[in-house]
Design an enzyme around this catalytic site. Sequence first.
Site, mmCIF file in Angstrom:
data_model
loop_
_atom_site.group_PDB
_atom_site.id
_atom_site.type_symbol
_atom_site.label_atom_id
_atom_site.label_comp_id
_atom_site.label_asym_id
_atom_site.label_seq_id
_atom_site.Cartn_x
_atom_site.Cartn_y
_atom_site.Cartn_z
ATOM 1 N N GLU A 32 0.731 -1.685 0.187
ATOM 2 C CA GLU A 32 0.220 -0.419 0.139
ATOM 3 C C GLU A 32 0.995 1.209 0.339
ATOM 4 O O GLU A 32 1.056 1.880 0.806
ATOM 5 C CB GLU A 32 -0.597 -0.211 1.073
ATOM 6 C CG GLU A 32 -1.755 -1.382 0.368
ATOM 7 C CD GLU A 32 -2.548 -1.104 2.644
ATOM 8 O OE1 GLU A 32 -2.730 -0.471 2.962
ATOM 9 O OE2 GLU A 32 -3.690 -2.713 2.530
ATOM 10 N N ASN A 40 2.235 -5.647 -3.056
ATOM 11 C CA ASN A 40 0.936 -5.480 -3.047
ATOM 12 C C ASN A 40 0.045 -4.117 -2.718
ATOM 13 O O ASN A 40 0.627 -3.401 -2.034
ATOM 14 C CB ASN A 40 1.052 -6.153 -1.615
ATOM 15 C CG ASN A 40 -0.381 -7.040 -1.304
ATOM 16 O OD1 ASN A 40 -0.786 -7.995 -1.998
ATOM 17 N ND2 ASN A 40 -0.638 -6.539 0.029
ATOM 18 N N HIS A 49 -9.916 -6.938 -2.476
ATOM 19 C CA HIS A 49 -11.442 -6.392 -1.694
ATOM 20 C C HIS A 49 -12.052 -5.875 -1.862
ATOM 21 O O HIS A 49 -12.325 -4.620 -2.037
ATOM 22 C CB HIS A 49 -10.623 -5.642 -0.257
ATOM 23 C CG HIS A 49 -9.844 -6.518 0.866
ATOM 24 N ND1 HIS A 49 -10.207 -7.036 1.804
ATOM 25 C CD2 HIS A 49 -8.660 -5.766 1.196
ATOM 26 C CE1 HIS A 49 -8.913 -7.786 2.145
ATOM 27 N NE2 HIS A 49 -8.217 -6.811 2.312
ATOM 28 N N GLU A 85 -5.518 -11.109 -1.092
ATOM 29 C CA GLU A 85 -6.837 -10.196 0.427
ATOM 30 C C GLU A 85 -8.122 -10.575 -0.468
ATOM 31 O O GLU A 85 -8.898 -10.247 0.178
ATOM 32 C CB GLU A 85 -6.425 -9.179 0.999
ATOM 33 C CG GLU A 85 -4.951 -9.375 1.327
ATOM 34 C CD GLU A 85 -4.940 -7.817 1.917
ATOM 35 O OE1 GLU A 85 -5.506 -7.596 2.322
ATOM 36 O OE2 GLU A 85 -3.605 -7.748 1.989
ATOM 37 N N ASP A 119 -12.029 -11.323 -1.023
ATOM 38 C CA ASP A 119 -13.092 -11.229 0.085
ATOM 39 C C ASP A 119 -14.121 -10.467 -0.183
ATOM 40 O O ASP A 119 -13.902 -9.076 -1.861
ATOM 41 C CB ASP A 119 -13.273 -11.064 1.329
ATOM 42 C CG ASP A 119 -12.276 -9.662 1.238
ATOM 43 O OD1 ASP A 119 -11.834 -9.292 2.976
ATOM 44 O OD2 ASP A 119 -11.839 -8.799 0.980
HETATM 45 C C1 XIL Z 1 -5.817 -6.658 8.489
HETATM 46 C C2 XIL Z 1 -6.052 -7.206 9.090
HETATM 47 O O1 XIL Z 1 -7.043 -8.228 8.777
HETATM 48 C C3 XIL Z 1 -6.049 -7.105 11.027
HETATM 49 O O2 XIL Z 1 -6.235 -8.327 11.831
HETATM 50 C C4 XIL Z 1 -5.156 -6.529 11.342
HETATM 51 O O3 XIL Z 1 -5.447 -5.861 13.292
HETATM 52 C C5 XIL Z 1 -5.244 -5.496 10.445
HETATM 53 O O4 XIL Z 1 -4.458 -6.026 9.230
HETATM 54 N N1 XIL Z 1 -4.939 -4.348 4.212
HETATM 55 C C6 XIL Z 1 -3.406 -5.439 3.968
HETATM 56 C C7 XIL Z 1 -4.259 -6.293 5.880
HETATM 57 O O5 XIL Z 1 -3.272 -5.691 3.619
HETATM 58 O O6 XIL Z 1 -2.622 -6.444 5.761
HETATM 59 C C8 XIL Z 1 -4.836 -5.698 6.450
HETATM 60 O O7 XIL Z 1 -5.245 -6.916 7.254
HETATM 61 C C9 XIL Z 1 -6.216 -5.504 5.281
HETATM 62 C C10 XIL Z 1 -6.164 -4.603 4.675
#
Ligand code: XIL
Length: 317
Positions: free
Chosen positions: A132, A173, A209, A239, A241
């Site tokens: 990010e 990422n 996401h 990631e 979802d």
């Molecule tokens: C989130 C986790 O799901 C949580 O449990 C933690 O508290 C914070 O981080 N993008 C990312 C992940 O790259 O590392 C993040 O994960 C969600 C957003």
Amino acid sequence: FGPAQRVPLRRQVRLGAATHQKRLFDAAEPAYAQTFLTHFDSLTPEYEMKIAQLQPAQGQFDFAIADQLVAFAEANGKQVRGHTLIWGNSLPAWLTGRTWTRAELIQVLETHIATVVGRYRGRIPEWDVVNEAFLDDGSWRPNLWLTTIGTEYIALAFQAAHRADPSAKLFYNDYNIERINAKSTAVYSLARSLQEQGVPLHGIGMQAHVTPNYYPSQAQLEAVLSRLEQAGLEGQLTELDVSLAKLTDTPDAEKFELQAQIYQGLVAACQARPGCTRITTWGITDKYTYLGSTGVPLLFDTQYAPKRAMEVTQRIL
Ligand code: XIL
């Protein structure tokens, strides 16, 4: 008989999941680990390999949980996606509670990466090296690393990771980069720039996401994957979802069918593109998701039963 027809080998897109160490080793809920072991090929520690967890005090590393996760994966023939070495979030107080000179913070960055990646050399095949670094408009996301070191922190991170484990595939990422837009084009330009500098970079992780209000079509995701392929880069959904939190008034059957259609497009795009090597969902079951109870975003429901989304995913993969 005509010439033997070469049946194209069905390319295997690996399916992974983010896992939570407490749940993976919870003897009171074996379904969590069992579902992971049965359906997933790799795990991404949801938070256990972030800086705050691995280096809670400067120069003091705590690998106990990360070691457990890597040992569990190896004992079960699974892979680990390392996540994430350099990010603007999940930073410990010793890092954020003082000012640093550029040289000092470069030293911190390189020591963290050398220690962590070096410890698992040859055992963690992929790392999210930088997470990010962009805002949605394609500008640099301000964080401790950018403001103190400058944009060079990214190249330095990838170079440090490669020195520590030349066998590991190194990923950048980010989220909202699953279709051609200002952000994904900024990421693509960064990738090309790193390649031109000879900085080792192997792939781009698209967090994916998504929601019914924002998701790429199969064609849109294939276009991004294809652009990466032209640069010799892998693409992964890292990631995934599909949050339904906004569909509170929609009947379950209808909203889970819509969710399955969204999964279908993303999974089909990955299966269709040779450069897409892995899909990782950000969790296993709707019972435990960082999106909270209304998101119901994952492939298995709160009772660990496969959802429509898992049915369509399995059909494609
Ligand atoms: C989130 C986790 O799901 C949580 O449990 C933690 O508290 C914070 O981080 N993008 C990312 C992940 O790259 O590392 C993040 O994960 C969600 C957003």
